[in-house]
Enzyme design. Structure first.
Site, short mmCIF file in Angstrom:
data_model
loop_
_atom_site.label_atom_id
_atom_site.label_comp_id
_atom_site.label_asym_id
_atom_site.label_seq_id
_atom_site.Cartn_x
_atom_site.Cartn_y
_atom_site.Cartn_z
N TYR A 190 0.83 -1.21 0.00
CA TYR A 190 0.00 0.00 0.00
C TYR A 190 0.87 1.26 0.00
CZ TYR A 190 -3.80 -3.07 1.67
OH TYR A 190 -4.72 -4.08 1.80
N ASP B 153 -10.45 7.03 9.20
CA ASP B 153 -10.03 7.57 7.90
C ASP B 153 -10.62 8.97 7.73
OD1 ASP B 153 -12.73 7.22 7.24
OD2 ASP B 153 -12.37 5.45 5.99
N ARG C 287 -5.72 1.70 8.32
CA ARG C 287 -6.32 2.79 9.10
C ARG C 287 -5.84 2.73 10.55
NH1 ARG C 287 -12.41 1.74 8.87
NH2 ARG C 287 -11.87 -0.31 8.10
#
Length: 297
Positions: free
Chosen positions: A66, A80, A175
């Site tokens: 990621y 988020d 997150r």
């Protein structure tokens, strides 16, 4: 029609939306995705079609890569940028680069996470986000995940953000990782942006968009976009068998434990570059291997 479509999921679509579109594109109900991406996240989402759906659990097991952006100074209920702010703290001094590097290094390796309330993890048969929407608190199960690499890409003191590249095991909540890193830096934080650039052997470079698929449909060449099933099993060892053993494998028979040492369990069984099955060590008989999935010819 069997194979894996490395889809570049756009923002605004759920992973299930992508499956439904691919069912229409490839005219089959046998479609499944590997590794859910939140609607506001874009990135690599391998879609398994036909017999490839049999390897969904094994492709889900692979590591993920990621690019994430962490914003310091505020935390949200969803962890988020799309949630409501639940905590704020003014940044008088943005953390020094050396401090950030040390904190990121401390999160490398095996770590324990508590899944966010806004997640699909089930507790007592209900998904956590169902409790969250009902304003009900519930004890969340801790889970151990592995962060293989965690590298700082850039910092922006004005925007109060840190961009990171993360290679991690399945089940990792980026997150939550951002929130926990923020705590170690002394500030509330949330994940402000996320892109998944790689899943197993599928990356941004070999992914296709919906536009690419629709263009291929006009030329009736959408099948050419599919990768072989073996492309989703590159993380597994392969056992090659002869013609006689092939017949036994296709009949789903148990086999004697092979003489050669295999590093992975389960592993793929092949004959002349053809994927026959996925086998594993027999759980009760150490001298045998047994089929987990068998693929029809």
């Amino acid at each position: 029609m069997d194979g894996i479509l490395p889809l570049w999921k756009p923002k605004g679509f759920t992973s299930h939306d992508c499956v439904m579109k691919c069912r229409r594109y490839f005219k089959t109900k046998k479609v499944g995705h590997t590794g859910t991406l939140d609607p506001e996240v874009e990135g690599v989402l391998p879609i398994c079609i036909g017999q490839a759906t049999k390897i969904v659990p094994f492709l889900t097991e692979t590591s993920k890569t990621y690019i994430a952006e962490l914003k310091l100074g505020s935390a949200t209920d969803t962890e988020d940028a799309h949630g409501s702010v639940i905590e704020q703290k003014e940044l008088t001094d943005f953390p020094a680069v050396s401090v950030i590097d040390d904190v990121l290094a401390s999160f490398t390796g095996k770590i324990t996470q508590v899944p966010p309330m806004y997640s699909a993890v089930k507790v007592n048969g209900k998904k956590l986000y169902e409790y969250a929407r009902a304003n009900q608190e519930v004890e969340r199960p801790k889970r151990e995940v592995t962060i293989y690499e965690l590298d700082k890409l850039s910092v922006d003191p004005q925007q109060q953000t840190i961009r990171m590249k993360i290679i991690c095991s399945k089940g990792t909540y980026i997150r939550t990782l951002c929130v926990d890193i923020g705590k170690e830096l002394g500030y509330p934080a949330h994940m402000s942006a996320l892109v998944r650039t790689k899943t197993g052997s599928f990356s941004e470079k070999n992914s296709v968009t919906f536009d690419t698929i629709e263009e291929a449909m006009e030329n009736n060449t959408q099948d050419n976009l599919l990768h072989p099933i073996t492309a989703g099993l590159t993380h597994m060892d392969k056992l090659t068998v002869n013609e006689t053993t092939k017949v036994k494998v296709m009949n789903g028979q148990k086999l004697p434990k092979p003489e050669e040492t295999l590093q992975t369990d389960p592993f793929a069984v092949m004959h002349d570059d053809q994927l026959l099955a996925i086998y594993q060590q027999h759980p009760e008989n150490p001298d045998q291997i047994k089929p987990v999935r068998v693929f029809s010819e």
